[in-house]
Design a protein around this motif. Structure first.
Motif, mmCIF file in Angstrom:
data_model
loop_
_atom_site.group_PDB
_atom_site.id
_atom_site.type_symbol
_atom_site.label_atom_id
_atom_site.label_comp_id
_atom_site.label_asym_id
_atom_site.label_seq_id
_atom_site.Cartn_x
_atom_site.Cartn_y
_atom_site.Cartn_z
ATOM 1 N N UNK A 1 11.855 -11.098 11.369
ATOM 2 C CA UNK A 1 11.212 -10.364 10.273
ATOM 3 C C UNK A 1 11.769 -10.861 8.943
ATOM 4 N N UNK A 2 10.855 -11.103 8.001
ATOM 5 C CA UNK A 2 11.253 -11.563 6.680
ATOM 6 C C UNK A 2 10.905 -10.445 5.672
ATOM 7 N N UNK A 3 11.930 -9.881 5.033
ATOM 8 C CA UNK A 3 11.685 -8.776 4.095
ATOM 9 C C UNK A 3 11.840 -9.263 2.661
ATOM 10 N N UNK A 4 10.855 -8.947 1.821
ATOM 11 C CA UNK A 4 10.928 -9.273 0.391
ATOM 12 C C UNK A 4 10.662 -8.000 -0.378
ATOM 13 N N UNK A 5 11.598 -7.580 -1.221
ATOM 14 C CA UNK A 5 11.339 -6.354 -1.987
ATOM 15 C C UNK A 5 12.009 -6.435 -3.347
ATOM 16 N N UNK A 6 11.495 -5.618 -4.255
ATOM 17 C CA UNK A 6 11.946 -5.743 -5.638
ATOM 18 C C UNK A 6 11.726 -4.419 -6.371
ATOM 19 N N UNK A 7 12.573 -4.149 -7.341
ATOM 20 C CA UNK A 7 12.310 -3.023 -8.241
ATOM 21 C C UNK A 7 11.258 -3.503 -9.230
ATOM 22 N N UNK A 8 10.186 -2.757 -9.377
ATOM 23 C CA UNK A 8 9.128 -3.184 -10.291
ATOM 24 C C UNK A 8 7.775 -3.062 -9.630
ATOM 25 N N UNK A 9 6.806 -3.718 -10.236
ATOM 26 C CA UNK A 9 5.423 -3.582 -9.778
ATOM 27 C C UNK A 9 5.037 -4.691 -8.806
ATOM 28 N N UNK A 10 3.818 -4.612 -8.339
ATOM 29 C CA UNK A 10 3.352 -5.626 -7.375
ATOM 30 C C UNK A 10 3.363 -7.008 -8.040
ATOM 31 N N UNK A 11 3.050 -7.052 -9.344
ATOM 32 C CA UNK A 11 3.058 -8.367 -10.009
ATOM 33 C C UNK A 11 4.470 -8.944 -10.020
#
Ligand code: F6R
Length: 622
Positions: A56-66
């Motif tokens: 599984x490859x997880x990518x996440x960020x604080x902020x919007x979809x852009x």
């Protein structure tokens, strides 16, 4: 202590959108595109988890979809994935708290919309068993619970995990041990599955996946769904198979585009004439002076016997309800109460025999309104939902529904759904008054004639908005402003203030004009513009008196008045004209003016109009 902590997490709730897809195409662009359509549900942080077979490859960020788009792996060829966009009422959004959340080994990933109320007890139990937690979220317990119960069958692990959980959820789960399935489930948070050819999708609502399919299955509470490329199998949490019907979603994809307007909110303000015409279509019989709600025919006898009404709603829908009270009491001569959903449900609700609960929710997913409706039902109320979303949870729980036909509303600030809610309440008033034989044909025919004129009058108002823009810029320069109105226009004053604060962040309050001298007048200075709703009507001269009171305290007064009113200019600093209209319907025209004032004030301030800070379109948690 534990209870107290759970109380705190109830406040620290997350209200979000989830998506998932499985097929032969690259998952990442589908997930990102789908999430963009769910941003109205939250936009604090976002993430995806994809499964390329091995891991599984997880990518996440604080902020919007852009922002998420800037960090996603363009070379990821995975065809299975889940995604999430998050909204937090409290607490700092961060990439650690963003979903998906994974178990200790990174082998199971979960996205979740809802609240796990007993998360603290579960977290302590799992920690004592050696599970390591990374985030502050309640959701992470789900990943660890699934890990705890995993014994070679992901569906069974999710089932067992959910049986331990108290609270609400729409979840999607993937595991690298079973790379060809997604497991999803729901309780009190929306979830749909979309069927494709050799591919399937899941989401919090239809627009998220409408681009890929129009074949929809609604998942009900405490159902779990096993999704592969070629199959969708639904069962209860207890393991009993459930046969589902496939619904064909209507509504074009174009509806969800801005169509040349700078913001969805502006587009939706301009769509009001169309929304109102469609809400009236096939329901008005002008000559006969009657309104036909075919959907209510089977309940006609019960509705006719109603002796009191409670209107239950939140926010803008509550303001529509307040206006509904004036109309319904006037036409029906029975008591009508209006209550905030979040208050109603915790009151010692009176028995609802011969009572109707009208629950208004444009999204049909507002958790407080759904819970209040359940409470009303259990006290014996007949329940009628007014909503804009076909297939939303409220439509499946109410005894009957009346749909507003506004089309999808994307801007967080409700506009076209508000005026359509008012319209349908007026229509319901006339319908019931005729059913109860309380009005004659001529009286109701006159109301219907005026009602039919409203869309055209809004069109002419929208054709000339330069005075509105000018006044809005002036308000955009201030820190606070006040809205005053009386009678039918008092709820509109409240709504004007709500619109102003939510999109422009200018402090704004609405008051019944007669109440000023009982306290609020102390706030009035030369720096506080007052927007006075003074259309022709029985309180016109009283309003002039109230305007004098604020003028005497040097306020800059902007009046919203009828086109033919020659008197008003003597009393105020600026006048915004609305077309002459029957007094009953002036609130709908005034509402459009106030939406535009809020819009242009927010634009003047450079605010982020369609996605105001800290808010979300659909409030699916309590
Ligand atoms: C404000 C606004 C909210 C909603 C409220 C209830 O512009 O949109 O105040 O009216 O969150 O939402 P629904 O009608 O979906 O239940």
């Amino acid at each position: 202590m534990l209870r107290a902590l759970e109380g705190i997490i109830r406040e620290t709730v997350f209200m979000c959108g989830i998506v998932g897809c499985i097929g032969d195409r690259r998952a990442t662009p589908i997930l990102v595109e789908s999430l963009k359509h769910l941003e109205y549900r939250g936009y604090d942080s976002a993430g995806i988890a994809t499964l390329n077979g091995a891991e599984i490859d997880v990518t996440k960020i604080e902020g919007k979809i852009c922002d998420l788009e800037t960090i996603i792996n363009e070379t990821d060829n995975a065809c299975v994935g889940i995604g999430h966009t998050r909204w937090a009422t409290h607490g700092v959004p961060s990439s650690t708290n963003a979903h998906p959340h994974v178990d200790c080994t990174g082998s199971i990933a979960v996205v979740h919309n809802g609240i796990i109320e007993n998360f603290q007890a579960l977290k302590e139990e799992l920690t004592s068993k050696g599970h390591i937690f990374c985030s502050e979220t309640d959701t992470e317990v789900l990943a660890h619970l699934c890990e705890e119960y995993y014994n070679g069958d992901l569906e069974q692990a999710v089932r067992e995990a959910l049986l331990r959980v108290e609270g609400s959820y729409a979840i999607a789960v993937i595991s690298d041990n079973e790379p060809d399935i997604i497991i999803a489930a729901r309780k009190d948070s929306p979830l749909i599955v979309g069927l494709g050819a050799g591919e399937n999708f899941l989401a919090s609502d239809i627009p998220a996946i409408r681009k890929y399919t129009n074949k929809i299955i609604y998942i009900n509470d405490e159902e779990i769904v096993r999704i592969t490329r070629d199959s969708v199998v639904v069962s209860t949490l207890q393991g009993v198979k459930v046969e589902k019907t496939v619904t064909i979603a209507d509504g074009s994809i174009i509806d969800a585009e801005r169509g040349g307007y700078e913001h969805f909110m502006l587009k939706e303000i301009h769509e009001q004439p169309k929304a109102l015409r469609e809400t009236m279509e096939d329901r008005l019989y002008e000559l006969e002076g009657s309104i036909d709600f075919k959907e209510l025919r089977s309940l006609e006898d019960e509705i006719k016997g109603i002796e009191s009404i409670s209107i239950i709603a939140c926010g803008t829908s509550y303001h529509a309800g307040l206006l509904g009270k004036y109309i319904l009491e006037d036409l029906l001569r029975i008591p009508v109460r209006v209550e905030y959903s979040s208050e109603f449900r915790y009151n010692n609700v009176l028995s609802g025999q011969k009572s109707l609960a009208i629950c208004i929710s444009q999204s049909g997913e507002t958790a407080d309104t759904l819970a209040a409706m359940n409470e009303a039902k259990s006290q014996g109320y007949l329940t009628l939902a007014i909503t804009n979303v076909v297939g939303s949870t409220i439509t499946r729980k109410a005894d009957e529904i009346l749909l507003t036909k506004s089309g999808i509303e994307i801007g967080v600030a409700a506009t076209k759904t508000f005026t359509a809610q008012i319209l349908i309440l007026y229509m319901f008033g006339v319908y019931l008054a005729r059913l109860k034989k309380l009005t004659d044909v001529e009286t109701s025919r006159n109301i219907i004639t005026s009602m039919k004129s409203v869309p055209g009058l809004i069109e002419s108002l929208l054709d000339n908005i330069s005075t509105i823009e000018k006044n809005a810029s002036r308000i955009g320069e201030t820190d606070c402003c006040y809205f005053i109105g009386r009678g039918l226009n008092y709820p509109i004053a409240l709504e004007g203030a709500l619109k102003m604060k939510e999109i422009s962040y200018i402090k704004a309050e609405g008051f019944p004009a007669g109440e000023l001298k009982h306290g609020p007048l102390a706030l009035i200075t030369a720096d506080t513009p007052v927007i006075a709703l003074v259309p022709e009507g029985k309180t016109y001269y009283k309003m002039l008196g109230n305007i004098k009171e604020v003028k005497a305290r040097n306020a800059y007064v902007i009046a919203i008045a009828n086109a033919s009113d020659d008197e008003i200019v003597k009393y105020v600093d600026s006048v915004i004209r609305i077309p002459d209209v029957d007094e009953l319907f002036s609130p709908m025209l005034a509402a459009v003016v106030l939406q535009l004032i809020a819009y242009y004030a927010a634009k003047y301030k450079g605010a982020e109009i369609d996605q105001p800070r800290n808010l979300a379109k659909s409030v699916t948690v309590e």
